[in-house]
Design an enzyme around this catalytic site. Structure first.
Site, short mmCIF file in Angstrom:
data_model
loop_
_atom_site.label_atom_id
_atom_site.label_comp_id
_atom_site.label_asym_id
_atom_site.label_seq_id
_atom_site.Cartn_x
_atom_site.Cartn_y
_atom_site.Cartn_z
CD GLU A 90 -18.67 7.16 12.77
OE1 GLU A 90 -17.80 6.94 13.62
OE2 GLU A 90 -18.70 8.21 12.09
CB CYS A 103 -22.41 11.00 4.83
SG CYS A 103 -20.68 10.56 4.63
CB CYS A 110 -10.60 2.94 5.37
SG CYS A 110 -10.08 3.65 3.80
CB CYS A 114 -5.86 9.53 4.38
SG CYS A 114 -6.28 8.99 2.71
CB CYS A 117 -8.70 9.92 7.47
SG CYS A 117 -10.34 9.20 7.42
N GLY A 160 -14.30 4.16 4.51
CA GLY A 160 -14.03 3.24 3.41
C GLY A 160 -13.68 3.95 2.13
CB SER A 192 -15.96 10.98 -2.04
OG SER A 192 -14.74 11.61 -1.70
CB CYS A 334 -14.45 10.62 8.23
SG CYS A 334 -14.82 12.09 7.27
N1 SAH Z 1 -12.14 7.17 0.69
C1 SAH Z 1 -12.98 8.14 0.05
C2 SAH Z 1 -14.27 8.45 0.78
C3 SAH Z 1 -14.21 8.55 2.28
S1 SAH Z 1 -13.37 9.97 2.95
C4 SAH Z 1 -12.19 9.40 -0.21
O1 SAH Z 1 -11.02 9.44 0.11
O2 SAH Z 1 -12.73 10.32 -0.79
C5 SAH Z 1 -14.48 11.27 2.61
C6 SAH Z 1 -13.88 12.66 2.72
O3 SAH Z 1 -13.72 13.04 4.08
C7 SAH Z 1 -12.54 12.74 2.10
O4 SAH Z 1 -12.37 13.89 1.34
C8 SAH Z 1 -11.66 12.75 3.32
O5 SAH Z 1 -10.41 13.18 3.00
C9 SAH Z 1 -12.45 13.60 4.25
N2 SAH Z 1 -12.03 13.54 5.66
C10 SAH Z 1 -11.50 12.50 6.31
N3 SAH Z 1 -11.21 12.81 7.59
C11 SAH Z 1 -11.58 14.10 7.75
C12 SAH Z 1 -11.51 15.01 8.85
N4 SAH Z 1 -11.04 14.62 10.03
N5 SAH Z 1 -11.97 16.27 8.66
C13 SAH Z 1 -12.47 16.64 7.46
N6 SAH Z 1 -12.57 15.84 6.41
C14 SAH Z 1 -12.11 14.58 6.53
#
Ligand code: SAH
Length: 344
Positions: A90, A103, A110, A114, A117, A160, A192, A334
């Site tokens: 995406e 973005c 990944c 987390c 996510c 990722g 990030s 994401c």
């Molecule tokens: N792995 C990297 C980059 C990808 S995630 C990182 O962790 O920064 C990019 C951002 O989107 C991160 O801050 C992540 O925590 C956030 N994110 C992921 N899922 C989300 C969601 N459902 N709602 C809002 N932000 C989210």
């Protein structure tokens, strides 16, 4: 086959020397790709037919094809692309007051896991090449050109962990920054990370003034351990020290991303702990409204709660902004669109 988007200008000069071509030829090709947005070698009319054929034989230009496109009311556009091997990624275009921001996805899936996510619902299959990341930006840029616009900002915040694919991501930002290429200013690009400390240290030496964002999402180790498995490897004290070193070395301000999750990390006590954590760091906090992912059970904090948290940070003299939601009427969280397609 090799991909022509995989090279900085100097790397392309070296690369083309291997097929017996002079330096200025590589420069011409580079300008065709990024200045004239050529999508095929055959249109590169100031190159000899012979060279064009050589290029066609040795290199691809396209790295991805469009599978689906969703446009939100606010103009946020989500692209689902298929890579050459069939992998789905995406890319999101966000229209901001200050320009057009893309973005970018850095890995197919990944491994960071987390809890909140959607990307982590599908494990990493492989890293993306620099060309596959450049291809995402070029596709969106070519669409914007039809409106007389261009990509002005890039955030590596898609699926990722960019620092788990460090070399390709580093190459990618260097390619975008090339003066004879898209010439996207380093200060307009942000990487990030969830906090891979050795790579934060390496990043402080990357030679470009690109921005660093840290996905923090918790005010203490106890909560962060639960939300982000990486915290059990690199805890918050070590992370803070590494960020402090980064700031000292680069003189750059760091962004902390903090998603507000209902009942998890959004109390006033948490805000105070967070303020204490960032005290003394040249940084600002970006509070992010959670985009619910149906699979994991987290809820977004209420508007009152978000506002109270924000006010508490401001009262404690912490720079904090509330991220505007983009494209909430499409699958903009994401990895959501991709996950939906793949889990089907
Ligand atoms: N792995 C990297 C980059 C990808 S995630 C990182 O962790 O920064 C990019 C951002 O989107 C991160 O801050 C992540 O925590 C956030 N994110 C992921 N899922 C989300 C969601 N459902 N709602 C809002 N932000 C989210």
């Amino acid at each position: 086959m090799k991909n022509i988007y995989d090279y900085t200008q100097n790397q392309l000069i070296e690369e083309m020397a291997e097929i017996g071509e002079k330096k200025f030829r590589a420069t011409q090709v580079f300008e065709w790709l990024y200045r004239k947005q050529a999508t095929s070698f055959s249109e590169m009319s100031n190159l000899s037919l012979e060279l064009r054929e050589k290029l066609i034989k040795n290199y691809d230009i396209q790295t991805l094809s469009l599978v689906e496109k969703q446009v939100a009311k606010d103009g946020t556009t989500k692209y689902l692309f298929a890579l050459k091997d069939g992998g789905l990624i995406e890319t999101v275009l966000m229209r901001m007051e200050y320009g057009q921001s893309v973005c970018v996805t850095s890995q197919l899936g990944c491994n960071m896991g987390c809890a909140f996510c959607a990307s982590g619902l599908l494990k990493k299959q492989r890293d993306l090449s620099a060309a596959e990341m450049v291809g995402q930006v070029m596709f969106v840029n070519q669409e914007l050109l039809k409106e007389g616009l261009r990509v002005t900002h890039v955030v590596v915040m898609g699926t990722g962990e960019p620092f788990d694919n460090y070399d390709n991501v580093d190459r990618f930002v260097h390619i975008l920054n090339e003066p004879k290429g898209l010439a996207i200013g380093a200060r307009h690009m942000t990487i990030s990370t969830c906090g891979l400390i050795p790579k934060i240290d390496q990043y402080s030496d990357n030679g470009l003034q690109t921005n660093l964002a840290i996905s923090l999402h918790a005010p203490n180790d106890e909560i962060r351990d639960q939300l982000m498995p990486i915290n059990r490897v690199y805890g918050m004290d070590a992370l803070r020290q590494s960020i402090k070193n980064y700031i000292a070395k680069t003189n750059r301000r760091v962004t902390f991303e903090y998603i507000l999750l209902d009942g998890v990390n959004d109390s006033l006590a948490h805000a105070r702990q967070l303020a204490h954590y960032v005290h003394g760091l040249n940084c600002y906090i970006n509070l992010i409204p959670y985009n619910p992912v149906s699979e994991n059970g987290f809820q977004k904090s209420s508007a009152e709660c978000v506002s109270a948290f924000h006010q508490e940070l401001l009262r404690l003299k912490v720079n904090a902004t509330l991220r505007k939601e983009h494209g909430s009427d499409i699958d903009a969280a994401c990895g959501q669109l991709r996950a939906k397609k793949m889990l089907k």
